[in-house]
Design a protein around this motif. Structure first.
Motif: not given
Length: 367
Positions: A109-118, A156-167
């Protein structure tokens, strides 16, 4: 083979046990993934041993947050390649299919940890090669349209997820069932929810499992809906396909004449729709033809002409080659329109629209 992934939000409660046993009896998944079990140690092993699976692996929760259990049984075998607080990376082996990578995910649920997941799940870091699928509770959405009264939405959080999917070159496998996979306070008028759970795969995996589909099962004993991933899809009856107007037809000069010939101003609109439908269907079979077969025939004829001209120039063959080249160009454009229409995509990322992306999206839509 079917997979079921569920954020059960606690695996020790009696209601969860009843709901889980019911779903295992009804859907009989070969692979089961549970997130946020909130149980560890001896008690967790006891629960896993009672679920009827031959093997399992667990990533323990940190306190009462997180945790991933993955259980499986024959005829598949899962080799554990890497464990992480937010995912497990497996190689799946089953008879008759090439090995493929699978990563069940529980996004923090923490965004900074999700960014580590990506970052940690990226192909460049973990190196999954060939077909792979990643699925589970991402705790993220790709757009506001995937939410309802969701005050936590962040562009912003949504775009981080979308960018990871596309990358990573992944595509959304779509779903059947309820639009929201997580719902809070469903008993009140102010429904709050989001599509936090999903399945993504790359093009190679989609090619191995073209009929695979995802179902959002009913929410029972948890705020999250289980994901059921059917690798072989559902058995569908061999019904006649419904009529669909093809955009590629508009490139043919005979289309207006066919519509004009079959339309009768003295009859009703419903009768005219039926007449035009039948007329276009017959014209498609007898005149327009199969675009893919026509493309192969034109290529074969061009190859024959070009082999013949190497033995000696001939003006007639040269003119025929020019006509066939023009017909092939028209046919390729029609094929492009065909795939673009089937994909129902809203945007074009490359200059060449006839790419693997549109073929894959069309396959997902068909499933």
């Amino acid at each position: 083979m079917d997979l079921m992934l569920w954020n059960c939000q606690g695996a020790s409660g009696r209601a969860i046990h009843r709901a889980l046993n019911l779903m295992l009896q009804v859907y009989k998944p070969t692979i089961l993934g549970l997130f946020e079990p909130k149980v560890s140690g001896i008690q967790a092993n006891k629960i896993c041993s009672n679920l009827g699976f031959s093997d399992w692996v667990r990533v323990e929760a940190v306190g009462f947050s997180g945790g991933i259990w993955v259980l499986w049984k024959e005829p598949v075998h899962l080799d554990i390649l890497f464990t992480h607080p937010q995912f497990i990376l497996f190689q799946v082996r089953q008879s008759g299919k090439p090995p493929w990578m699978f990563a069940p995910v529980y996004g923090s649920p923490a965004h900074h940890l999700r960014r580590r997941l990506w970052r940690d799940l990226s192909q460049s870091k973990r190196g999954p090669q060939g077909p792979w699928m990643v699925a589970g509770d991402f705790n993220s959405v790709t757009s506001r349209e995937e939410t309802m009264n969701y005050v936590s939405f962040s562009a912003q959080r949504s775009s981080d997820f979308v960018n990871w999917i596309q990358d990573e070159g992944l595509i959304d496998m779509g779903f059947a069932g309820s639009r929201l996979t997580w719902v809070k306070d469903g008993s009140t008028d102010s429904l709050k929810g989001a599509r936090l759970d999903r399945a993504l795969c790359n093009f190679d995996w989609r090619g191995c499992f073209p009929d695979a589909m995802v179902e959002h099962l009913p929410r029972v004993a948890s705020d999250h809906a289980p994901l059921l991933i059917r690798l072989q899809g559902r058995q569908r009856p061999n019904n006649v396909s419904p009529f669909l107007f093809q955009a590629a037809w508009t490139t043919h000069c005979d289309l207006p004449e066919v519509v004009s010939r079959t339309w009768n101003s003295d009859t009703s609109l419903a009768d005219n729709i039926q007449r035009v439908t039948e007329g276009l269907t017959n014209w498609n079979k007898e005149e327009f033809g199969n675009v893919h077969i026509r493309k192969r025939n034109l290529l074969a004829r061009l190859g024959g002409i070009q082999r013949a001209t190497t033995r000696g120039a001939h003006r007639g063959l040269y003119r025929l080659e020019k006509r066939l080249q023009s017909q092939l160009e028209d046919t390729l454009y029609q094929e492009e329109l065909l795939w673009f229409q089937q994909s129902r995509a809203d945007w074009i990322r490359s200059g060449d629209r006839n790419t693997k992306f549109y073929h894959a999206v069309a396959t997902v839509k068909k499933s």
